[in-house]
Design a protein around this motif. Structure first.
Motif, PDB file in Angstrom:
ATOM      1  N   THR A   1      -6.389  -7.757   2.766  1.00  0.00           N
ATOM      2  CA  THR A   1      -5.130  -7.249   3.296  1.00  0.00           C
ATOM      3  C   THR A   1      -4.415  -8.389   3.994  1.00  0.00           C
ATOM      4  OG1 THR A   1      -6.175  -6.534   5.368  1.00  0.00           O
ATOM      5  CG2 THR A   1      -5.973  -4.901   3.612  1.00  0.00           C
TER       6      THR A   1
ATOM      7  N   GLN B   1       1.987   4.190   1.699  1.00  0.00           N
ATOM      8  CA  GLN B   1       1.971   4.813   2.999  1.00  0.00           C
ATOM      9  C   GLN B   1       3.381   5.263   3.341  1.00  0.00           C
ATOM     10  OE1 GLN B   1       1.859   1.874   6.374  1.00  0.00           O
ATOM     11  NE2 GLN B   1       0.948   0.612   4.817  1.00  0.00           N
TER      12      GLN B   1
ATOM     13  N   LYS C   1       7.445  -6.757  10.616  1.00  0.00           N
ATOM     14  CA  LYS C   1       6.898  -6.117  11.805  1.00  0.00           C
ATOM     15  C   LYS C   1       8.073  -5.628  12.629  1.00  0.00           C
ATOM     16  CE  LYS C   1       2.499  -8.520  12.410  1.00  0.00           C
ATOM     17  NZ  LYS C   1       1.662  -9.281  13.348  1.00  0.00           N
TER      18      LYS C   1
ATOM     19  N   ALA D   1      -1.534  -8.553   6.637  1.00  0.00           N
ATOM     20  CA  ALA D   1      -0.852  -7.575   7.486  1.00  0.00           C
ATOM     21  C   ALA D   1      -1.229  -6.201   6.945  1.00  0.00           C
ATOM     22  CB  ALA D   1       0.642  -7.825   7.518  1.00  0.00           C
ATOM     23  N   SER D   2      -0.250  -5.432   6.462  1.00  0.00           N
ATOM     24  CA  SER D   2      -0.564  -4.103   5.939  1.00  0.00           C
ATOM     25  C   SER D   2      -0.531  -4.065   4.420  1.00  0.00           C
ATOM     26  CB  SER D   2       0.433  -3.083   6.491  1.00  0.00           C
ATOM     27  OG  SER D   2       1.756  -3.432   6.129  1.00  0.00           O
ATOM     28  N   LYS D   3      -0.489  -5.234   3.773  1.00  0.00           N
ATOM     29  CA  LYS D   3      -0.389  -5.299   2.322  1.00  0.00           C
ATOM     30  C   LYS D   3      -1.747  -5.572   1.696  1.00  0.00           C
ATOM     31  CE  LYS D   3       3.740  -5.079   3.595  1.00  0.00           C
ATOM     32  NZ  LYS D   3       3.393  -5.243   5.008  1.00  0.00           N
TER      33      LYS D   3
ATOM     34  N   THR E   1       0.838  -1.186   0.000  1.00  0.00           N
ATOM     35  CA  THR E   1       0.000   0.000   0.000  1.00  0.00           C
ATOM     36  C   THR E   1       0.876   1.240   0.000  1.00  0.00           C
ATOM     37  OG1 THR E   1      -0.035  -0.074   2.405  1.00  0.00           O
ATOM     38  CG2 THR E   1      -1.873  -1.119   1.238  1.00  0.00           C
TER      39      THR E   1
ATOM     40  N   ASP F   1       8.016  -0.799   7.131  1.00  0.00           N
ATOM     41  CA  ASP F   1       6.636  -1.004   7.557  1.00  0.00           C
ATOM     42  C   ASP F   1       5.685  -1.057   6.363  1.00  0.00           C
ATOM     43  OD1 ASP F   1       6.630   1.598   6.763  1.00  0.00           O
ATOM     44  OD2 ASP F   1       5.919   2.431   8.654  1.00  0.00           O
ATOM     45  N   ILE F   2       6.237  -1.072   5.143  1.00  0.00           N
ATOM     46  CA  ILE F   2       5.381  -1.227   3.969  1.00  0.00           C
ATOM     47  C   ILE F   2       5.644  -2.551   3.275  1.00  0.00           C
ATOM     48  CG2 ILE F   2       5.097   1.226   3.557  1.00  0.00           C
ATOM     49  CD1 ILE F   2       7.229   0.973   1.349  1.00  0.00           C
TER      50      ILE F   2
END
Length: 776
Positions: free
Chosen positions: A561, A26, A57, A563-565, A24, A52-53
């Motif tokens: 998603t 960010q 973690k 995790a954050s992907k 994403t 963090d992208i």
């Protein structure tokens, strides 16, 4: 429950092969870029980028004015720690810190600490340059640090000149993310570190790169490089071996890659048994397999995987195997091989040069040749071993170790756990030659999968020059642009991407077998099971869902998603398969039109299903049978430990699996209470290991002496699978454990839903299903 947790542990370091993740957009708050440029295990001979992208973690476990510790959990490299501390307890302020002595991978003090697996240093020197460091009330706000570490000279280490690790760490910082001249250069200079050039013999001399991993500060004398390394014969003497088995669902797939050494002009290859053999945990029997052999035709280019091989002999105890290369029908003709000579004995001494050659995973598709010294020798487990500081990495197994006259002194290999660690190990020719001489003239064995693999290999070669992929069943076709590439290592998926562009978009078509034709509303539950089997269900969240059509077939477009992907894809049932089309548009969506056009090119042919819905199953080791009613359908699994999956046709979220394990001697005499306590201990341990996946299995009920079908005596364990951070229920589980002779049968119900009513209805259906269970 047990098998689920094992899967979770396996996937801590290995993400789903067919799932590609689009990051994403960010702001990056944290980044570590580090490079172990001469082969230290931590960096896997390549750069890291923890951000963090991506799949990492990052947590700050401790921060004050004198020190800071970070923990990094990643799907690529799991659970590393980075620590920095001032010298003699002084405040961390901008400037250069050196030297920084420490015990490797212990507490962070007086300098740099990087946790992981090193390469044999007892004492380590570290230097780091602090650009900025801001801590308020124990909370780290900003950090920018460049660092270097090497083994301390004269530290009585065989590898005292390695590892060399350089890199940079950024946390909430605007300082550029690299070891710039002000940082790493000063740290290197302070340590007196002289850069070691990489020796590359020019291409017109037909050689491959030689990387000196012993990290001496003088140049390699090219006259000491084995002559065979300096010509094409060497390239065609080290081969890549790709092993194919049947997948759990019956499709042919590549399951392992390793290296091999051609030792005869007829194409006989020496390798490790573990490179070519996959054995059952139940009875140690071999799974059916067949083998591709990849041969280098052009220097510094990937080998051509156009040859097949048959097994001549194998020995699990010695970890040795011989293969015979054969040409496939319609494939490349056999070439006159230039074999490497097996030395009659190992006459090397400590500090003699050794060359290791193979196809490690860290070396991409071309041959990797590393240089080092003989660091020691050992005799153990009825074999003789040569220790070396030359880099021996995963995928190198079965490759050649050469002395300074170009003779094979052994093969690089994985070793027993008590021998593994900081050094590479070579199985000496002293333990190889007699076995080779006793087996080399045997007739090659036939494989049930040989013709099957020949067809897949033929298709792979056609796809290298074709823009059209055609799948027979389920029947569909997809077209790609001319400058993009098909990758088809498994019959159950094909991927499309631009191999010449690391920021390329992609399309992956996965074919997931089911026991019956799923309705469209069951596709989401099936995907949840796929992610659960892969061990990442705790990281998956379905965020968008829309009904669409693909070539006239009803489908769903889904956004998830991980995790954050963000992951995007289409899912549609097609005969007794679930087709999952995952896609990504590339960096900054630059390939959006190309990817959309590829998906639009998909054409589906509706054909008559060629399967029979299974309602009964019989197993022979251990003996049992199960007969189902019309609400259940059985899918057999090509695995001797995970036997069948059973789908409920009324409750889409309910699945049953039958698994079996052989009981070890220590567990044979366990009472039911002792077995339950053992399962609780295992669950506690595995939950600790699964923390990085934000996953936990909670046992909430146990019972012994439970009667199934009024006859079968079982131990019952009920539990809940959770996403820890959100305290969210992912699934309800019930497990029954039944002891049958020397085996234990585990019958598991999993309901991938957080609704207790649905779980209770599933339990009712589960009880009816088990009425058809018989132990023979």
């Amino acid at each position: 429950m047990k098998n689920k947790m094992i899967i979770v542990m396996t996937l801590v370091m290995f993400f789903i092969p067919v799932l590609c993740i689009k990051a994403t957009d960010q702001k990056t708050a944290f980044k570590i870029i580090a490079q172990s440029d001469l082969g230290d295990y931590i960096g896997q001979n390549k750069s890291w980028d923890f951000s963090d992208i991506n799949n990492s973690k990052i947590t700050v476990s401790q921060a004050n004015e004198t020190m800071v510790n970070f923990n990094v959990s990643s799907f690529d490299i799991s659970n590393l720690s980075f620590g920095f501390a001032s010298e003699d307890g002084k405040k961390l302020v901008p400037g250069l810190y050196s030297p920084a002595k420490r015990l490797p991978f212990r507490d962070s003090y007086n300098g740099l600490d990087i946790g992981g697996n090193g390469r044999g240093c007892n004492r380590i020197l570290g230097a780091f340059y602090v650009h900025e460091y801001v801590v308020n009330n124990g909370i780290l706000e900003r950090a920018a640090i460049d660092f270097v570490q090497i083994c301390e000279p004269k530290s009585n280490d065989i590898n005292e000149q390695s590892p060399k690790l350089v890199g940079s760490l950024r946390y909430g910082s605007t300082v550029p993310n690299s070891c710039n001249s002000q940082g790493c250069a000063e740290a290197r200079k302070k340590l007196g570190l002289v850069e070691q050039p990489i020796l590359t013999i020019p291409a017109n001399n037909a050689a491959v790169p030689i990387i000196n991993t012993s990290q001496q500060t003088t140049n390699i004398n090219t006259q000491s490089v084995p002559v065979v390394v300096q010509n094409n014969e060497f390239n065609q003497s080290i081969v890549k071996i790709r092993s194919y088995n049947l997948s759990n669902y019956g499709g042919l797939e590549a399951v392992a890659e390793g290296s091999g050494v051609v030792i005869s002009s007829s194409g006989i290859v020496l390798t490790n048994d573990h490179v070519i053999s996959t054995r059952s945990e139940i009875d140690n029997s071999l799974y059916d397999a067949s083998y591709q052999v990849c041969i280098v035709k052009e220097v510094n280019k990937k080998p051509l995987c156009d040859y097949l091989a048959k097994v001549i002999a194998r020995d699990e105890d010695k970890d040795l195997a011989l293969l015979q290369i054969v040409s496939r029908t319609g494939g490349s003709a056999l070439i006159p091989f230039k074999p490497l000579k097996l030395s009659s004995s190992d006459l090397t001494n400590i500090n003699d040069q050794v060359i290791a050659a193979g196809f490690p995973a860290i070396g991409d598709d071309t041959i990797t040749v590393t240089s080092g010294i003989v660091s020691g020798k050992i005799e153990k487990y009825d074999n003789q071993w040569i220790k070396t500081d030359a880099v021996v990495s995963y995928g190198s197994s079965g490759g050649a170790a050469l002395n300074n006259v170009g003779e094979v002194i052994g093969i690089t290999t994985q070793v027993y756990s008590d021998l593994s660690g900081d050094l590479g190990y070579i199985l000496s020719v002293n333990s190889i030659n007699d076995w080779v001489n006793a087996n080399i003239n045997k007739k090659p064995e036939n494989s049930k999968l040989f013709d099957w693999l020949a067809e897949l290999t033929k298709k792979q070669r056609i796809l290298e020059k074709s823009n059209l992929y055609i799948n027979r069943y389920p029947s569909f076709r997809v077209t790609k642009p001319t400058d993009w590439t098909f990758t088809h290592l498994s019959e159950e998926n094909v991927s499309i991407s631009n191999k010449n562009d690391r920021n390329s978009g992609y399309v992956v078509v996965n074919m997931l077998k089911t026991p019956y034709e799923l309705p469209l509303n069951a596709t989401k539950a099936r995907l949840k099971r796929v992610f659960n089997e892969a061990g990442v269900s705790s990281l998956i969240k379905f965020t968008k869902e829309k009904d669409v059509n693909i070539d006239g077939v009803k489908a769903k477009r889904m956004t998830l998603t991980v995790a954050s992907k963000i992951m995007n894809g289409y899912v549609l049932p097609l005969n007794n398969y679930l087709v999952w089309i995952e896609y990504g548009y590339g960096k900054n969506d630059k390939d959006k039109k190309i990817v959309d056009d590829i998906i639009k090119s998909i054409k589906i042919k509706k054909i008559k299903p060629n399967y029979l819905e299974m309602k009964s199953y019989k197993n022979f080791l251990p003996k049992f049978s199960i007969n189902t009613n019309n609400n259940w359908a059985i899918l057999t699994i090509n695995n001797k430990t995970e036997l069948i999956h059973i789908y409920n046709k009324k409750i889409n979220e309910a699945y049953v699996s039958f698994n079996v394990e052989k009981i070890s001697g220590d567990e044979m005499g366990l009472s039911d209470d002792e077995f339950i306590n053992m399962q609780k201990d295992k669950t506690d341990f595995l939950n600790q290991q699964a923390k990085s996946l934000d996953y936990k299995f909670e046992i909430n009920k146990t019972a012994k002496g439970v009667k199934l079908n009024n006859k079968v005596n079982a131990v019952q364990i009920d539990g809940i699978e959770k996403n820890v951070s959100q305290n969210k229920i992912l699934a309800f589980d019930r497990d029954y454990y039944i002891k049958i002779g020397n085996y234990r049968l585990n019958i598991n119900l999993t309901v991938y839903f957080d609704n207790k009513d649905v779980y209770n209805k599933s339990l009712t259906e589960f009880t009816k299903l088990l009425s058809g269970l018989k132990l023979n």
